[in-house]
Design an enzyme around this catalytic site. Structure first.
Site, PDB file in Angstrom:
ATOM      1  N   ILE A  21      57.378  64.634  77.968  1.00 45.41           N
ATOM      2  CA  ILE A  21      57.046  65.893  77.307  1.00 45.41           C
ATOM      3  C   ILE A  21      56.156  66.732  78.204  1.00 45.41           C
ATOM      4  CG2 ILE A  21      56.042  66.918  75.232  1.00 45.41           C
ATOM      5  CD1 ILE A  21      58.585  65.247  74.784  1.00 45.41           C
ATOM      6  N   GLU A  22      55.245  66.099  78.919  1.00 42.36           N
ATOM      7  CA  GLU A  22      54.297  66.836  79.746  1.00 42.36           C
ATOM      8  C   GLU A  22      54.972  67.492  80.948  1.00 42.36           C
ATOM      9  OE1 GLU A  22      51.161  67.631  79.637  1.00 42.36           O
ATOM     10  OE2 GLU A  22      50.549  66.578  77.835  1.00 42.36           O
ATOM     11  N   SER A  23      55.760  66.718  81.680  1.00 39.93           N
ATOM     12  CA  SER A  23      56.263  67.199  82.973  1.00 39.93           C
ATOM     13  C   SER A  23      57.718  66.894  83.244  1.00 39.93           C
ATOM     14  CB  SER A  23      55.420  66.565  84.088  1.00 39.93           C
ATOM     15  OG  SER A  23      55.554  65.142  84.040  1.00 39.93           O
TER      16      SER A  23
ATOM     17  N   TYR B 297      53.864  70.208  70.147  1.00 42.29           N
ATOM     18  CA  TYR B 297      53.772  69.133  71.132  1.00 42.29           C
ATOM     19  C   TYR B 297      53.939  67.755  70.487  1.00 42.29           C
ATOM     20  CZ  TYR B 297      51.526  66.349  74.854  1.00 42.29           C
ATOM     21  OH  TYR B 297      51.230  65.429  75.822  1.00 42.29           O
TER      22      TYR B 297
ATOM     23  N   LEU C 194      54.958  59.790  77.356  1.00 34.23           N
ATOM     24  CA  LEU C 194      54.267  61.076  77.266  1.00 34.23           C
ATOM     25  C   LEU C 194      54.581  62.004  78.442  1.00 34.23           C
ATOM     26  CD1 LEU C 194      52.380  62.475  75.291  1.00 34.23           C
ATOM     27  CD2 LEU C 194      50.449  61.608  76.599  1.00 34.23           C
TER      28      LEU C 194
END
Length: 624
Positions: free
Chosen positions: A247-249, A353, A244
Site C-alpha cells: 500500500i505504501e510503495s 489507507y 504494508l
C-alpha cells in the site's frame, strides 16, 4: 452518569481548585495534541533541580506548557493535609519551620520536591511496562509530597511545586487516555472484516483500474517480504504487516510521494531521522530495504504502545500520531471501540489507507477467488556483505566481480550516486563474490560523486544579479537562464535562486512549442515535469492534456508517455490576420482588446505582454 466519566471530572475540579494561586505567565496556551499519550513529559530543567535518578527519562520528551486537568480513577488524597506519617504536628504547639530555620526548611522542601520527581520518573517506568496501577500509585505519592509546600514558601520552590503539579496531572491524563484507547481483546491481531469501504477497495484491486498495480506489486513483494517477515517475527509483530509496503510503495524501494516520503516504507526525512535513518551526500537510508524495515518496525511498535489496536496504528503511520491524537481529543473519553469511530474525522487519504490495507490482505488470502492464483512472486534477494574502506563506484566494482552495475545497484539502492562513502561502508554483493571482492579491492579505482550542477542562493536585501554572479564566479545570463528570468533588474529578497556551478553548460528551454514532427504529439514525463509545465511548453492547457489522456488527477510518474494535443487538435482558432495599432493617450491593453473584439489574454499573448506590462502612447502593438 457512569463512574468512568464522573471520576475524571471530579479529579479535574480538584486539581484546578486546589492549586496554588501563583500561575506562571507562560502557561496560557493550550497543550498541543502531540503531547498527549507521549511516552514521557519533560520537567523544565531551569525550574526543577536535577535529581540523580536512574533510569533517565526517554529522549522523546515534550515540555508541558499548560496545566492539564486530573482525569483518572485515582484515589486522590485529602487536599487539606498529608497523612500523619508524612508530617507530625504537635496539637498543642505549632512552630513555624521557616521562622525557626529558613535554610534547613528550604533544604527539606527541596528534598521533598526531589523525592516527588523521583516518584514521577518511577511512574513513567511503570507505565511503559504496562503496570498502570503502580504508575498511578507513584503519581499519588508524588502529589501528596508537593501538598506540604505553602504559597508563602520561597518563590523558587513554589514554582517547582507548580511545575510538578502540572506534570503529575499530565501523566495521569496520558495513562487514562491510553486505557481508553486500548481495545479489549487480542491486541496483536489484525482485524478481519468486510464493510462497504473495504469492499470498494477490493473491487479496485480485483477488477478495477488498480488490478495491474496490485499484480505488479505482488510480484515485487517476493524480493523483500521474506526479510521483512523475519524481522517482524523477531519483533513479535503480526506477519500481516509485511504487506504494508504494497500500500505504501507498491514494493518499490525508490518510490517517492508528493509529500517527499521515500522508500518501501515511505519515510519523510524527519521521521526517518528519528528512527536512525541517515541521509548525506552519499547515502539515503530511507531507500535501504533492510534499515528502513527496521525503522518501520520500531515506529509501528511505538505507535502500538500508544494506541493499542492495529487499525488505529496504521492510520497514525500514514498521517502521523499527532493528527490522530488531535482527532481522539475531540471525542468522548470512552471514544474508541475500533478504528471506524475515527473514520469520518480523518483526512481522506488516511481514512482510505486502512481499508486499502485490509482489502489487500483479503485479496492476498483469496487469490484463487479473484483469478490471481497463477501470479508468481519474484525470487528473494540473496547476497553477502563486505566491509569496504575505499570510495569506489559500483560500475568499477562490477568489473572484477563479473556482474553488472544494475545488479549491485539493486542490492545497494541507498547509494545516491552509486558511489561508496569514503568512510568504511558495508556493501552487498551477489552470493559467492565476497572473496573475489576482497582479493581485488585494491585494484578498483577511487571515484567520487558527481558534482551538483547548481547551488542555491537566497536573495538578500540590496543584492543584484551582478553581485550574486560575481560571488559565485558565473554570469548574469547563466543565472537568468537557470531561473527563467526575463529581466535582470527584478529579483525579490527572500527568493531562492539556482546558481549554475562553474564549468556547467546551461541551455534555455525553447520558448515555443516544437513542431509536430519533432514531438510526434507525445511527451515522456521527466523528473520535475508537471501538467502545467508540459501544457505551457506545447501551447495547450492542462485540462486538454487530461482529457486526451483520460487522467482523473494531475499526478504524473517519471517515464509516463502522454499524448499532447496540438493547437489545431485542441481546437485553436485560425488566425484572422494581424494588423498594427498605435497606442493612444488613455489606452490600456483591456480597452484595445475590447475595441478589436479580442480577448485580453490573446492580445497579451501575440504582443508578448504580461498583465503587469505598461504600454505607452505611440507604441505599436498587434491586433487581429
Amino acid at each position: 452518569m457512569p463512574s468512568y466519566i464522573m471520576r475524571p471530572i471530579i479529579c479535574l475540579m480538584l486539581i484546578l481548585f486546589s492549586g496554588c494561586a501563583h500561575q506562571p505567565a507562560d502557561r496560557t496556551s493550550e497543550p498541543t495534541a502531540d503531547a498527549y499519550l507521549s511516552p514521557a513529559v519533560e520537567v523544565p530543567s531551569a525550574e526543577i533541580s536535577p535529581v540523580p535518578a536512574d533510569p533517565s527519562p526517554p529522549d522523546d520528551t515534550v515540555v508541558v506548557n499548560q496545566p492539564s486537568a486530573m482525569a483518572a480513577e485515582w484515589e486522590v488524597p485529602p487536599m487539606v493535609a498529608p497523612s500523619d506519617a508524612e508530617i507530625s504536628v504537635d496539637s498543642t504547639e505549632v512552630i513555624d519551620p521557616v521562622a525557626a530555620d529558613p535554610v534547613s526548611s528550604a533544604n527539606g522542601i527541596q528534598q521533598q520536591l526531589d523525592e516527588a520527581l523521583v516518584f514521577c520518573e518511577a511512574a513513567q517506568d511503570f507505565w511503559q511496562k504496562g503496570e498502570l496501577e503502580n504508575a498511578l500509585e507513584s503519581l499519588d505519592r508524588a502529589y501528596s509530597l508537593i501538598l506540604t509546600i505553602e504559597p508563602d514558601d520561597p518563590p523558587k520552590l513554589v514554582q517547582q511545586k507548580e511545575d510538578l503539579r502540572f506534570l503529575i496531572s499530565k501523566r495521569i491524563l496520558e495513562i487514562y487516555a491510553s486505557r481508553n484507547i486500548v481495545v479489549n481483546g487480542n491486541h496483536n491481531a489484525i482485524p478481519r472484516e468486510i464493510n462497504a469501504n473495504i469492499q470498494r477497495e477490493i473491487n479496485l484491486f480485483t477488477r478495477g483500474p488498480e488490478r495491474r498495480f496490485f499484480i505488479e506489486s505482488y510480484k515485487r513483494s517476493g524480493k523483500y517480504r521474506p526479510m521483512i517477515l523475519r524481522k517482524l517475527e523477531a519483533a513479535g509483530l503480526p506477519a500481516e504487516l509485511s504487506w504494508l509496503p504494497l500500500i505504501e510503495s507498491g514494493f518499490k524501494v525508490k518510490a517517492l510521494s508528493r509529500a517527499r516520503a521515500l522508500g518501501l516504507w515511505q519515510f519523510i526525512p524527519s521521521t526517518g531521522y528519528k528512527f536512525g535513518l541517515k541521509r548525506d551526500q552519499y547515502i539515503d537510508e530511507r531507500i535501504d530495504f533492510e534499515k528502513s524495515s527496521d525503522a518501520a518496525i520500531a515506529y509501528l511498535k511505538e505507535l502500538h504502545s500508544i494506541f493499542g489496536d492495529w487499525s488505529t496504528v496504521l492510520a497514525a503511520y500514514n498521517c502521523g500520531e499527532g493528527r490522530v491524537l488531535r482527532v481522539i481529543r475531540t471525542q468522548n473519553i470512552n471514544y474508541l471501540d475500533d478504528f471506524w469511530d475515527l473514520f469520518g474525522r480523518l483526512p481522506f487519504e488516511t481514512a482510505r489507507y486502512v481499508p486499502r490495507f485490509l482489502a489487500a490482505l483479503h485479496v492476498i488470502e483469496n487469490l484463487e477467488k479473484y483469478g490471481m492464483a497463477d501470479i508468481d512472486a519474484y525470487q528473494p534477494l540473496v547476497f553477502e556483505t563486505v566491509d569496504v574502506n575505499r570510495q569506489i563506484h559500483l560500475k568499477d566494482l562490477a568489473v572484477p566481480l563479473g556482474t553488472t552495475r544494475e545488479v549491485l545497484k539493486e542490492l545497494n539502492p541507498e547509494l545516491r550516486y552509486s558511489v561508496l562513502p569514503p568512510r568504511g561502508y558495508t556493501v552487498r554483493v551477489p552470493v559467492g563474490k565476497k572473496d573475489l571482492l576482497l582479493a581485488s579491492i585494491d585494484q578498483v579505482p577511487v571515484s567520487s560523486p558527481p558534482r551538483p550542477a547548481f547551488v542555491y542562493h537566497r536573495v538578500k536585501k540590496g543584492e543584484t544579479l551582478s553581485t550574486i554572479a560575481r560571488r559565485y564566479h558565473t554570469s548574469v545570463k547563466k543565472i537568468m537562464w537557470a531561473n527563467n528570468l526575463k529581466r535582470s533588474s527584478y529579483i525579490v529578497a527572500g527568493k531562492k535562486l539556482k546558481i549554475p556551478q562553474r564549468g556547467m553548460v546551461i541551455t534555455r528551454a525553447p520558448a515555443t512549442a516544437p513542431s509536430p514532427a519533432a514531438w510526434n504529439r507525445k511527451h515522456v514525463v521527466k523528473s520535475g515535469d508537471s501538467l502545467w509545465i508540459i501544457a505551457k511548453r506545447y501551447g495547450t492547457t492542462t485540462q486538454k492534456i487530461q482529457k486526451v489522456n483520460r487522467l482523473s488527477t494531475t499526478r504524473l510518474r517519471i517515464n509516463q508517455v502522454l499524448k499532447v494535443p496540438s493547437q489545431k487538435s485542441a481546437g485553436a482558432t485560425p488566425s484572422r490576420g494581424s494588423a498594427t495599432y498605435y497606442v493612444r493617450q488613455g489606452d490600456s491593453p483591456y480597452l484595445i482588446a475590447r475595441k478589436n473584439n479580442m480577448s485580453l489574454n490573446h492580445f497579451l499573448k501575440i504582443n508578448n505582454l504580461t498583465p503587469r506590462s505598461t504600454i505607452y502612447p505611440g507604441q505599436s502593438v498587434k491586433i487581429e
